[in-house]
Design a protein around this motif. Structure first.
Motif, mmCIF file in Angstrom:
data_model
loop_
_atom_site.group_PDB
_atom_site.id
_atom_site.type_symbol
_atom_site.label_atom_id
_atom_site.label_comp_id
_atom_site.label_asym_id
_atom_site.label_seq_id
_atom_site.Cartn_x
_atom_site.Cartn_y
_atom_site.Cartn_z
ATOM 1 N N ALA A 143 19.483 52.083 -42.082
ATOM 2 C CA ALA A 143 18.967 50.882 -41.413
ATOM 3 C C ALA A 143 17.445 50.804 -41.495
ATOM 4 C CB ALA A 143 19.420 50.872 -39.947
ATOM 5 N N LEU A 144 16.792 51.947 -41.607
ATOM 6 C CA LEU A 144 15.341 51.978 -41.772
ATOM 7 C C LEU A 144 15.012 52.202 -43.245
ATOM 8 C CD1 LEU A 144 14.241 54.138 -38.695
ATOM 9 C CD2 LEU A 144 14.413 51.648 -38.876
ATOM 10 N N GLY A 145 14.859 51.121 -43.972
ATOM 11 C CA GLY A 145 14.425 51.244 -45.365
ATOM 12 C C GLY A 145 15.475 51.007 -46.416
ATOM 13 N N GLY A 146 16.720 50.767 -46.029
ATOM 14 C CA GLY A 146 17.746 50.453 -47.000
ATOM 15 C C GLY A 146 18.328 51.665 -47.704
ATOM 16 N N TYR A 147 19.513 51.462 -48.281
ATOM 17 C CA TYR A 147 20.238 52.529 -48.984
ATOM 18 C C TYR A 147 19.750 52.602 -50.439
ATOM 19 C CZ TYR A 147 24.246 55.308 -50.581
ATOM 20 O OH TYR A 147 25.048 56.279 -51.124
ATOM 21 N N LEU A 148 20.417 53.386 -51.254
ATOM 22 C CA LEU A 148 20.116 53.465 -52.679
ATOM 23 C C LEU A 148 20.558 52.171 -53.358
ATOM 24 C CD1 LEU A 148 21.420 57.099 -53.315
ATOM 25 C CD2 LEU A 148 19.073 56.372 -52.843
ATOM 26 N N ALA A 149 19.858 51.784 -54.402
ATOM 27 C CA ALA A 149 20.196 50.553 -55.103
ATOM 28 C C ALA A 149 21.438 50.701 -55.964
ATOM 29 C CB ALA A 149 19.015 50.097 -55.961
ATOM 30 N N ASP A 150 21.786 51.940 -56.285
ATOM 31 C CA ASP A 150 23.021 52.197 -57.017
ATOM 32 C C ASP A 150 23.473 53.614 -56.713
ATOM 33 O OD1 ASP A 150 21.965 54.156 -59.050
ATOM 34 O OD2 ASP A 150 20.787 52.420 -59.668
ATOM 35 N N LEU A 151 24.654 53.994 -57.208
ATOM 36 C CA LEU A 151 25.190 55.323 -56.928
ATOM 37 C C LEU A 151 25.106 56.230 -58.154
ATOM 38 C CD1 LEU A 151 28.293 54.378 -54.736
ATOM 39 C CD2 LEU A 151 26.130 55.376 -53.999
ATOM 40 N N ASP A 152 24.168 55.937 -59.043
ATOM 41 C CA ASP A 152 24.016 56.745 -60.255
ATOM 42 C C ASP A 152 22.717 57.530 -60.261
ATOM 43 O OD1 ASP A 152 26.455 55.836 -61.427
ATOM 44 O OD2 ASP A 152 25.463 53.931 -61.851
ATOM 45 N N GLY A 153 22.072 57.619 -59.086
ATOM 46 C CA GLY A 153 20.845 58.388 -58.989
ATOM 47 C C GLY A 153 19.607 57.526 -59.122
ATOM 48 N N GLU A 154 19.190 56.885 -58.034
ATOM 49 C CA GLU A 154 18.020 56.006 -58.054
ATOM 50 C C GLU A 154 16.740 56.828 -57.955
ATOM 51 O OE1 GLU A 154 15.929 52.441 -55.409
ATOM 52 O OE2 GLU A 154 17.809 53.348 -54.753
ATOM 53 N N ALA A 155 15.787 56.531 -58.827
ATOM 54 C CA ALA A 155 14.551 57.317 -58.847
ATOM 55 C C ALA A 155 13.664 57.019 -57.644
ATOM 56 C CB ALA A 155 13.794 57.032 -60.143
ATOM 57 N N GLU A 156 13.549 55.746 -57.273
ATOM 58 C CA GLU A 156 12.616 55.357 -56.220
ATOM 59 C C GLU A 156 13.139 55.728 -54.837
ATOM 60 O OE1 GLU A 156 9.140 53.862 -54.583
ATOM 61 O OE2 GLU A 156 9.631 54.286 -56.674
ATOM 62 N N GLY A 157 14.227 55.133 -54.443
ATOM 63 C CA GLY A 157 14.841 55.439 -53.159
ATOM 64 C C GLY A 157 14.114 54.799 -51.994
ATOM 65 N N PRO A 158 14.658 54.945 -50.802
ATOM 66 C CA PRO A 158 14.067 54.355 -49.602
ATOM 67 C C PRO A 158 12.821 55.110 -49.151
ATOM 68 C CG PRO A 158 15.987 55.655 -49.033
ATOM 69 C CD PRO A 158 15.931 55.632 -50.532
ATOM 70 N N PRO A 159 12.018 54.507 -48.263
ATOM 71 C CA PRO A 159 10.835 55.204 -47.748
ATOM 72 C C PRO A 159 11.234 56.457 -46.985
ATOM 73 C CG PRO A 159 11.290 53.215 -46.478
ATOM 74 C CD PRO A 159 12.185 53.168 -47.674
ATOM 75 N N ALA A 160 10.513 57.534 -47.222
ATOM 76 C CA ALA A 160 10.812 58.812 -46.572
ATOM 77 C C ALA A 160 10.058 58.909 -45.253
ATOM 78 C CB ALA A 160 10.427 59.966 -47.495
ATOM 79 N N LEU A 161 10.783 59.183 -44.164
ATOM 80 C CA LEU A 161 10.215 59.210 -42.820
ATOM 81 C C LEU A 161 10.422 60.584 -42.194
ATOM 82 C CD1 LEU A 161 11.799 55.838 -41.598
ATOM 83 C CD2 LEU A 161 9.662 56.164 -42.880
ATOM 84 N N THR A 162 9.499 60.992 -41.354
ATOM 85 C CA THR A 162 9.653 62.259 -40.647
ATOM 86 C C THR A 162 10.313 62.026 -39.296
ATOM 87 O OG1 THR A 162 7.444 62.092 -39.692
ATOM 88 C CG2 THR A 162 7.655 63.289 -41.781
ATOM 89 N N LEU A 163 11.070 63.022 -38.846
ATOM 90 C CA LEU A 163 11.786 62.893 -37.581
ATOM 91 C C LEU A 163 10.836 62.675 -36.413
ATOM 92 C CD1 LEU A 163 14.509 62.985 -36.090
ATOM 93 C CD2 LEU A 163 14.277 65.488 -35.985
ATOM 94 N N ASP A 164 9.646 63.247 -36.494
ATOM 95 C CA ASP A 164 8.671 63.109 -35.406
ATOM 96 C C ASP A 164 7.588 62.078 -35.730
ATOM 97 O OD1 ASP A 164 7.359 64.502 -37.385
ATOM 98 O OD2 ASP A 164 6.641 66.127 -36.092
#
Length: 278
Positions: free
Chosen positions: A45-66
């Motif tokens: 929900a924060l940043g969207g899923y992968l654009a495909d299931l074959d290994g997306e290079a970019e991916g969603p924004p990476a967030l820290t738990l804190d």
């Protein structure tokens, strides 16, 4: 009698974090007006899923738990218990497909997706545990999407005392021989069957949130729902999306469901073969 109102969301989320937060604020505001105590948002929900299931290079924004984004989610939640999916990054740079549970007081629990379909492992590390945790609305367990295809996942949470299990998903329609009618899609059928089976076999209250619409090459099946401990669907959004809402006394519901036939109580672990590893 203590009645709890539960809600599970079927909605689209993408790479625009600001828009995602705007949608979450609207959903939480509406849920608060409806007296919801526990709200489940989809996987990623924060940043969207992968654009495909074959290994997306970019991916969603990476967030820290804190980090500030999870802090913002907690601030939006206030008194409500909210579960949402996001891409978690750890200090060593490993990314996980994670689901966080928050209230205004902060983080209550965090689950890293254990089971990875297709090439998801090219984008994420794998979690290694299923642990329940206490919240203001009862003892919760969380899992993500493909995790629910494995009965051990929900059973581990139920044995750890989870009264409610929240499964957040970005579950797409079938990639092979897809149906033009999502309501008849075979992957949607599996999504629904897993929800009902996991609730019934563990006699827990089950919340299932999912993405809707399309993202990249994926078309999501929606079908957010709330399932009671007897496996009966109390509320379902259908494939078009929306919010499934139901109210029940969780303690009384569990007691009634487990009174005559207690699936956890009547287990016979000594009769089961050891789990094969490797």
């Amino acid at each position: 009698m203590t009645t709890l109102t539960l809600a599970a969301v079927a909605a689209p989320f993408d790479r625009d974090l600001e828009a995602d937060f705007g949608r979450i604020e609207q959903l939480v505001e509406k849920a608060r007006a409806d007296g919801v105590g526990l709200l489940a948002l989809p996987e990623a929900a924060l940043g969207g899923y992968l654009a495909d299931l074959d290994g997306e290079a970019e991916g969603p924004p990476a967030l820290t738990l804190d980090g500030p984004e999870i802090g913002r989610l907690a601030a939006i939640a206030q008194e409500m218990v909210v579960v949402a999916g996001y891409c978690e990054v750890t200090p060593d740079g490993t990314r996980y497909n994670s689901a966080v549970c928050v209230t205004g007081d902060g983080v209550l629990g965090n689950h890293r997706k254990v089971h990875q379909p297709l090439a998801e492992d090219a984008s994420y590390g794998a979690g290694d545990q299923f642990v329940a945790f206490d919240t203001p609305v009862g003892r919760l367990g969380t899992m993500i999407c493909y995790d629910k295809a494995f009965p051990e996942s929900a059973r581990a949470l139920a044995l750890d005392g989870a009264e409610i299990i929240v499964c957040v998903s970005a579950w797409p329609g079938s990639r092979t021989n897809p149906s033009n009618d999502l309501t008849r899609d075979r992957w949607k059928r599996r999504f629904d069957l897993f929800d009902q089976a996991r609730a019934l076999e563990n006699q827990v209250v089950w919340l299932s949130a999912n993405q809707t619409g399309t993202f990249g090459s994926l078309r999501f099946v929606g079908s957010a729902k709330i399932v009671d401990p007897g496996g009966d669907v109390l509320s379902d959004t259908g494939v078009a999306g929306g919010v499934a809402v139901a109210s029940l006394d969780v303690g009384q519901t569990l007691e009634t469901a487990r009174r005559a036939m207690g699936n956890l109580r009547d287990r016979r672990p000594e009769a089961y073969p050891p789990v094969v590893t490797g």
